[in-house]
Write a protein that holds these residues in place. Structure first.
Motif, PDB file in Angstrom:
ATOM      1  N   VAL A   1      -4.382   2.251  -0.365  1.00  0.00           N
ATOM      2  CA  VAL A   1      -3.951   2.878   0.884  1.00  0.00           C
ATOM      3  C   VAL A   1      -4.490   2.067   2.056  1.00  0.00           C
ATOM      4  O   VAL A   1      -5.495   1.363   1.935  1.00  0.00           O
ATOM      5  CB  VAL A   1      -4.420   4.353   0.977  1.00  0.00           C
ATOM      6  CG1 VAL A   1      -3.751   5.211  -0.086  1.00  0.00           C
ATOM      7  CG2 VAL A   1      -5.935   4.474   0.896  1.00  0.00           C
TER       8      VAL A   1
ATOM      9  N   LEU B   1      -0.581   8.122   2.470  1.00  0.00           N
ATOM     10  CA  LEU B   1      -1.354   9.219   1.882  1.00  0.00           C
ATOM     11  C   LEU B   1      -0.467  10.339   1.363  1.00  0.00           C
ATOM     12  O   LEU B   1      -0.800  10.988   0.376  1.00  0.00           O
ATOM     13  CB  LEU B   1      -2.364   9.760   2.895  1.00  0.00           C
ATOM     14  CG  LEU B   1      -3.523   8.833   3.224  1.00  0.00           C
ATOM     15  CD1 LEU B   1      -4.417   9.467   4.296  1.00  0.00           C
ATOM     16  CD2 LEU B   1      -4.334   8.503   1.984  1.00  0.00           C
TER      17      LEU B   1
ATOM     18  N   TYR C   1       0.837  -1.187   0.000  1.00  0.00           N
ATOM     19  CA  TYR C   1       0.000   0.000   0.000  1.00  0.00           C
ATOM     20  C   TYR C   1       0.877   1.243   0.000  1.00  0.00           C
ATOM     21  O   TYR C   1       2.071   1.184   0.294  1.00  0.00           O
ATOM     22  CB  TYR C   1      -0.943   0.007   1.205  1.00  0.00           C
ATOM     23  CG  TYR C   1      -0.229  -0.001   2.538  1.00  0.00           C
ATOM     24  CD1 TYR C   1       0.055   1.198   3.191  1.00  0.00           C
ATOM     25  CD2 TYR C   1       0.179  -1.185   3.130  1.00  0.00           C
ATOM     26  CE1 TYR C   1       0.721   1.196   4.400  1.00  0.00           C
ATOM     27  CE2 TYR C   1       0.840  -1.196   4.339  1.00  0.00           C
ATOM     28  CZ  TYR C   1       1.109  -0.005   4.974  1.00  0.00           C
ATOM     29  OH  TYR C   1       1.764   0.004   6.165  1.00  0.00           O
TER      30      TYR C   1
ATOM     31  N   ASP D   1      -3.848   7.926   7.842  1.00  0.00           N
ATOM     32  CA  ASP D   1      -2.925   6.797   7.739  1.00  0.00           C
ATOM     33  C   ASP D   1      -2.061   6.685   8.994  1.00  0.00           C
ATOM     34  O   ASP D   1      -2.172   7.488   9.927  1.00  0.00           O
ATOM     35  CB  ASP D   1      -2.100   6.842   6.449  1.00  0.00           C
ATOM     36  CG  ASP D   1      -1.004   7.898   6.414  1.00  0.00           C
ATOM     37  OD1 ASP D   1      -0.686   8.511   7.458  1.00  0.00           O
ATOM     38  OD2 ASP D   1      -0.447   8.126   5.328  1.00  0.00           O
TER      39      ASP D   1
END
Length: 192
Positions: free
Chosen positions: A24, A12, A9, A52
């Motif tokens: 994400v 951000l 992932y 995040d």
């Protein structure tokens, strides 16, 4: 930048408008509904904040036409992998976070809940700033400011025109509470 885990992932801070294929890992928080002024109101979209593990925040929107796909699945303060969302410029005024881009869910967006949330995730989607910075934001409407301070006065509700519609606002006065003789005051509008 990709992180290694069961699924790769991006953070951000690395998300850009060059792609709609981002994946994400984020906590979803601060849900708010945006309704039409019709009687009865029609739900136009659901706004939320993505957070995040590094504390980076991004505004996100789920259009009303996609609500049936996502609202039964998304729960506030849970962590998900979110993939295939549109990345667009953030709205010009009253953004919930200070990020120049935002995520928009589409019919292609996929979400997968993470059951074991890493301890690295922050508990709250907020950014602490000095009171002086908050005072400098008077009459600036691009970003909403979350405020912690001592409330000293509240005005009656008034109506202002925003994006072709009308919103009720209330002016408030706060101080930082450091000293009685040394009081910073700030007037802002709270959008209801």
């Amino acid at each position: 930048m990709f992180r290694l885990s069961k699924m790769q992932y991006s953070l951000l801070k690395d998300v850009t408008q060059e792609s709609h294929s981002w994946r994400v890992r984020v906590q979803v928080t601060r849900f708010s509904e945006y309704n039409s002024e019709d009687q009865p109101p029609v739900l136009l979209r659901l706004d939320l904040v993505l957070l995040d593990e590094e504390g980076t925040m991004m505004d996100a929107q789920i259009p009303g036409r996609h609500m049936t796909s996502f609202s039964p699945v998304l729960k506030e303060d849970r962590v998900y992998y979110i993939t295939y969302f549109e990345v667009a410029e953030a709205r010009a005024s009253y953004r919930p976070v200070d990020n120049p881009i935002m995520a928009k869910f589409t019919k292609h967006t996929q979400i997968k809940e993470i059951n074991h949330v890493p301890d690295s995730f922050p508990r709250y989607a907020c950014k602490v700033i000095p009171f002086e910075t908050l005072q400098a934001r008077v009459d600036i409407t691009d970003v909403l400011s979350d405020v912690v301070g001592m409330l000293t006065a509240v005005s009656a509700i008034s109506t202002v025109r925003i994006r072709g519609g009308h919103k009720e606002v209330r002016n408030i006065q706060i101080t930082d509470g450091r000293a009685i003789n040394f009081v910073w005051q700030h007037y802002m509008q709270m959008v209801f």
